[in-house]
Each structure stands twice: as structure tokens, then as C-alpha cells.
Design a protein around this motif. Structure first.
Motif, PDB file in Angstrom:
ATOM      1  N   THR A  15       4.293 -13.917   2.075  1.00 33.97           N
ATOM      2  CA  THR A  15       3.739 -14.753   3.140  1.00 33.97           C
ATOM      3  C   THR A  15       4.849 -15.101   4.111  1.00 33.97           C
ATOM      4  N   SER A  16       4.487 -15.366   5.350  1.00 38.13           N
ATOM      5  CA  SER A  16       5.433 -15.906   6.325  1.00 38.13           C
ATOM      6  C   SER A  16       5.107 -17.363   6.626  1.00 38.13           C
ATOM      7  N   GLN A  17       4.126 -17.908   5.903  1.00 35.17           N
ATOM      8  CA  GLN A  17       3.702 -19.292   6.087  1.00 35.17           C
ATOM      9  C   GLN A  17       3.947 -20.063   4.796  1.00 35.17           C
ATOM     10  N   PRO A  18       4.764 -21.115   4.812  1.00 35.57           N
ATOM     11  CA  PRO A  18       5.063 -21.842   3.573  1.00 35.57           C
ATOM     12  C   PRO A  18       3.798 -22.287   2.841  1.00 35.57           C
ATOM     13  N   PHE A  19       3.862 -22.172   1.508  1.00 35.27           N
ATOM     14  CA  PHE A  19       2.827 -22.657   0.591  1.00 35.27           C
ATOM     15  C   PHE A  19       1.579 -21.771   0.557  1.00 35.27           C
ATOM     16  N   LYS A  20       1.645 -20.566   1.114  1.00 37.18           N
ATOM     17  CA  LYS A  20       0.494 -19.663   1.110  1.00 37.18           C
ATOM     18  C   LYS A  20       0.722 -18.415   0.270  1.00 37.18           C
ATOM     19  N   GLY A 266      -1.917 -14.598   0.434  1.00 37.91           N
ATOM     20  CA  GLY A 266      -0.881 -13.592   0.258  1.00 37.91           C
ATOM     21  C   GLY A 266      -1.271 -12.282   0.908  1.00 37.91           C
ATOM     22  N   ARG A 267      -0.277 -11.612   1.497  1.00 38.28           N
ATOM     23  CA  ARG A 267      -0.505 -10.336   2.165  1.00 38.28           C
ATOM     24  C   ARG A 267       0.523  -9.321   1.684  1.00 38.28           C
ATOM     25  N   VAL A 268       0.027  -8.170   1.260  1.00 43.82           N
ATOM     26  CA  VAL A 268       0.868  -7.108   0.726  1.00 43.82           C
ATOM     27  C   VAL A 268       0.607  -5.839   1.533  1.00 43.82           C
ATOM     28  N   ALA A 269       1.687  -5.150   1.886  1.00 45.87           N
ATOM     29  CA  ALA A 269       1.589  -3.885   2.618  1.00 45.87           C
ATOM     30  C   ALA A 269       2.041  -2.750   1.712  1.00 45.87           C
ATOM     31  N   ILE A 270       1.208  -1.716   1.597  1.00 46.43           N
ATOM     32  CA  ILE A 270       1.522  -0.566   0.752  1.00 46.43           C
ATOM     33  C   ILE A 270       1.659   0.654   1.642  1.00 46.43           C
ATOM     34  N   ASN A 271       2.768   1.378   1.465  1.00 51.78           N
ATOM     35  CA  ASN A 271       3.019   2.594   2.235  1.00 51.78           C
ATOM     36  C   ASN A 271       3.393   3.729   1.292  1.00 51.78           C
ATOM     37  N   TYR A 272       2.727   4.878   1.465  1.00 51.90           N
ATOM     38  CA  TYR A 272       3.023   6.070   0.683  1.00 51.90           C
ATOM     39  C   TYR A 272       3.998   6.948   1.468  1.00 51.90           C
ATOM     40  N   ASP A 273       5.152   7.211   0.894  1.00 51.08           N
ATOM     41  CA  ASP A 273       6.127   8.120   1.481  1.00 51.08           C
ATOM     42  C   ASP A 273       6.037   9.425   0.712  1.00 51.08           C
ATOM     43  N   ASP A 274       5.162  10.325   1.169  1.00 54.43           N
ATOM     44  CA  ASP A 274       4.917  11.554   0.432  1.00 54.43           C
ATOM     45  C   ASP A 274       6.126  12.478   0.448  1.00 54.43           C
ATOM     46  N   MET A 275       6.918  12.429   1.511  1.00 55.32           N
ATOM     47  CA  MET A 275       8.104  13.291   1.594  1.00 55.32           C
ATOM     48  C   MET A 275       9.100  12.940   0.489  1.00 55.32           C
ATOM     49  N   ALA A 276       9.279  11.642   0.280  1.00 55.68           N
ATOM     50  CA  ALA A 276      10.238  11.193  -0.735  1.00 55.68           C
ATOM     51  C   ALA A 276       9.588  10.975  -2.096  1.00 55.68           C
ATOM     52  N   GLY A 277       8.260  11.015  -2.137  1.00 55.27           N
ATOM     53  CA  GLY A 277       7.562  10.773  -3.398  1.00 55.27           C
ATOM     54  C   GLY A 277       7.651   9.342  -3.864  1.00 55.27           C
ATOM     55  N   LYS A 278       7.632   8.389  -2.905  1.00 57.53           N
ATOM     56  CA  LYS A 278       7.756   6.979  -3.246  1.00 57.53           C
ATOM     57  C   LYS A 278       6.576   6.190  -2.703  1.00 57.53           C
ATOM     58  N   ILE A 279       6.291   5.090  -3.385  1.00 59.05           N
ATOM     59  CA  ILE A 279       5.296   4.123  -2.922  1.00 59.05           C
ATOM     60  C   ILE A 279       6.034   2.823  -2.663  1.00 59.05           C
ATOM     61  N   TRP A 280       5.925   2.315  -1.441  1.00 55.66           N
ATOM     62  CA  TRP A 280       6.624   1.100  -1.046  1.00 55.66           C
ATOM     63  C   TRP A 280       5.673  -0.082  -1.039  1.00 55.66           C
ATOM     64  N   ILE A 281       6.077  -1.157  -1.714  1.00 57.36           N
ATOM     65  CA  ILE A 281       5.287  -2.386  -1.812  1.00 57.36           C
ATOM     66  C   ILE A 281       6.049  -3.471  -1.055  1.00 57.36           C
ATOM     67  N   GLY A 282       5.473  -3.950   0.050  1.00 56.41           N
ATOM     68  CA  GLY A 282       6.232  -4.856   0.895  1.00 56.41           C
ATOM     69  C   GLY A 282       5.478  -6.102   1.295  1.00 56.41           C
TER      70      GLY A 282
END
Length: 296
Positions: A15-20, A266-282
Motif C-alpha cells: 500500500t502507499s496509504q498508511p493503515f491500508k 492491499g494492492r499487488v502487481a504481478i508481472n511475468y518475465d518470460d525471457m528470464a523465466g521469472k514471476i515478479w510480485i510487487g
């Protein structure tokens, strides 16, 4: 008794908002603390997790972290990973490689990367660690329905135990609203989850196209303390992995909302990096408490 003072932060993660988001206590310079002392501090903070930052033992790592719940130590957890990275940088410490961090923990080395430009409100993401996947036997489907008190489970996406250092039973529901409506029988769920080595449920369901996120997620813990976790990095990593394995990815990236029934956002961003074979959780993180803690 002689006390020493060390840096202490309490950060809100995803979160970028306190307490959320999901709060995390971070204790710096914890190298002289033993396991019993760390556990006592974690019980005292009374948060879902407390992270202890130590000097790394692997030269590739920027720092080492030990992660404790009020009940015991975890080899890996997602929101403490992002929260520890935020606290480390927020304290004025620098990454060995700009835009990259390597966290050493009991599960091994976890890579983190800055997502976006710093002056545009960059967030950090961790690369989902390797996981083992154990399908839930069809003979347990009835017990799962009873435990979730729901007829909305989408069994075309097979429920599976996914262990990436934090073991979750991942279950897809027909919709986001079905996720929000869950009324859990925790004892019954614990029996089902333990059959695939899981210590909690990661339930997800899709929002409508114009909804607040791609998926709604809820995480219900059945192992080290029963109850709902506000926003959960390891569970979202498990869901992302299973979506890929089951050919149900909604695209190269998607978003998650979590914590809604707890009054969080809460907010979660998921990105698939197929070139590197990684899943990023941000996601974002913000410091709420910044000071010191007295250690014996």
C-alpha cells in the motif's frame, strides 16, 4: 541490565496509504540476538510477522533477514521480503547494484528489482522463489466445499498445495464476490490443507473487466495461528505460478486486491518475465513508525 538501542521501523506493505496494507516490524542490527530473543520480540510486536536484519553470510546478498510470526520462524514470506527491502533502503543503506537487491533468508537468496523510475514513485518486486506443487486429490473436493461452506469452487482449475517457503492451498472461486463471501470452518480447512502440506488457504476469483483489480484474493491461515492475513506476497506468488502452470494467465501482467473484508486495500502487481523465466510480485510500501527499540 544494560540495554542497547537499535533502529526500528514499522512499515505498511502493499500500500502507499498508511493503515491500508499489511504491517511489518523491522529490527535492524539483530546479529547479536538469538532465536529465543527474536521470538520474544515477535510475540511482543504482535504482528503477523517481524523481520530481523542481519549482516549477510553470502557475499552476493545485500542483507540477511530472519522472519518470525508470533508462533515461530518462517523460511520465507512475501510481505516481509518487500517490507524489509523498503526498510533497508529507507534507512539510508544502499544496494550493491542500483535497482537490484538480493535478500538472504532461510529459503535461500531472493532477488528484488525496482519497478519503474524512482521519480515516478517506483515500487519494488521480488522474484517468486521455486515451489513444489501438490494437487489436491478429487476425493477431498467434498471436504473442501464443506470447509469453505461454498458451492462456488471452480474445480476446472485444480486446487493445489503450493510451497514456496510458505505452503498454501490455492483454490479458485467462480468470482471475486464468491471470494469475499467465504465463511470458513477453520478446523475443517486445516485438515484438508494439511493433506497437501499447506498451512493456509489462498482463495482467488476474478473481478469483472471494469473492476478494481484482475483478481480478489483472501488468505486464511490454518497453521501458525488461525485467521486472515491482510495482504500476502507468498500466496500471490503461489497463485501466479499455478495460473501459469494451468494455462490460465490473464496476460503478461495482472493486479490483485486483498484485505477488503478486513477494511484494508492491499494492492499487488504481478508481472511475468518470460525471457528470464521469472514471476515478479510487487507493490508499494510506506514507513509508518521510525525510531529505535531497546534490546537486552
Amino acid at each position: 541490565m544494560t540495554l542497547r538501542s537499535v533502529r526500528f521501523k514499522q512499515v505498511d506493505v502493499f500500500t502507499s496509504q498508511p493503515f491500508k496494507g499489511n504491517p511489518l516490524a523491522v529490527v535492524f542490527d539483530a546479529d547479536e540476538l538469538d532465536t529465543a530473543q527474536m521470538q520474544a520480540i515477535a510475540r511482543w510486536t504482535n504482528l503477523s510477522e517481524t523481520a530481523f536484519l542481519l549482516a549477510p553470510t553470502d557475499a552476493r546478498a545485500d542483507y540477511r533477514v530472519r522472519i518470525f510470526t508470533t508462533q515461530g520462524e518462517l523460511p520465507f514470506a512475501g510481505h516481509p521480503t518487500l517490507g524489509s527491502a523498503h526498510a533497508f533502503l529507507d534507512s539510508g543503506r544502499a544496494a550493491k547494484t542500483p535497482g537490484r537487491l538480493v535478500q538472504e533468508c532461510a529459503a535461500g537468496l531472493i532477488e528484488l528489482a525496482q519497478q519503474g523510475e524512482e521519480d515516478a514513485g517506483a515500487q519494488w518486486a521480488f522474484a517468486a522463489p521455486p515451489a513444489t506443487v501438490t494437487p489436491l486429490p478429487a476425493t477431498q473436493y467434498g471436504a473442501l466445499r464443506a470447509a469453505l461452506r461454498s458451492e462456488a469452487i471452480d474445480f476446472t482449475a485444480q486446487p493445489c498445495g503450493v510451497d514456496n517457503g510458505a505452503p498454501w492451498l490455492v483454490v479458485r472461486l467462480a468470482s471475486a464476490q464468491d471470494v469475499l463471501a467465504l465463511d470458513i470452518d477453520y478446523d475443517a480447512l486445516a485438515a484438508v490443507a494439511s493433506g497437501v502440506g499447506a498451512q493456509g488457504l489462498a482463495a482467488y476469483g476474478a473481478h469483472a473487466a471494469d473492476g478494481p483489480a484482475t483478481f480478489e484474493v483472501r488468505c486464511l491461515m490454518t497453521g501458525l495461528g488461525k485467521g486472515e492475513d491482510p495482504v500476502t506476497g507468498s500466496a500471490n506468488a503461489a497463485i501466479a505460478l499455478l495460473l501459469a502452470q494451468q494455462n490460465r494467465r490473464p496476460g503478461a501482467h495482472y493486479t490483485v486486491r486483498q484485505g477488503t473484508v478486513m477494511g484494508r486495500d492491499g494492492r499487488v502487481a504481478i508481472n511475468y518475465d518470460d525471457m528470464a523465466g521469472k514471476i515478479w510480485i510487487g507493490g508499494a510500501a510506506i514507513t509508518v513508525v521510525d525510531g529505535s527499540i531497546q534490546l537486552a
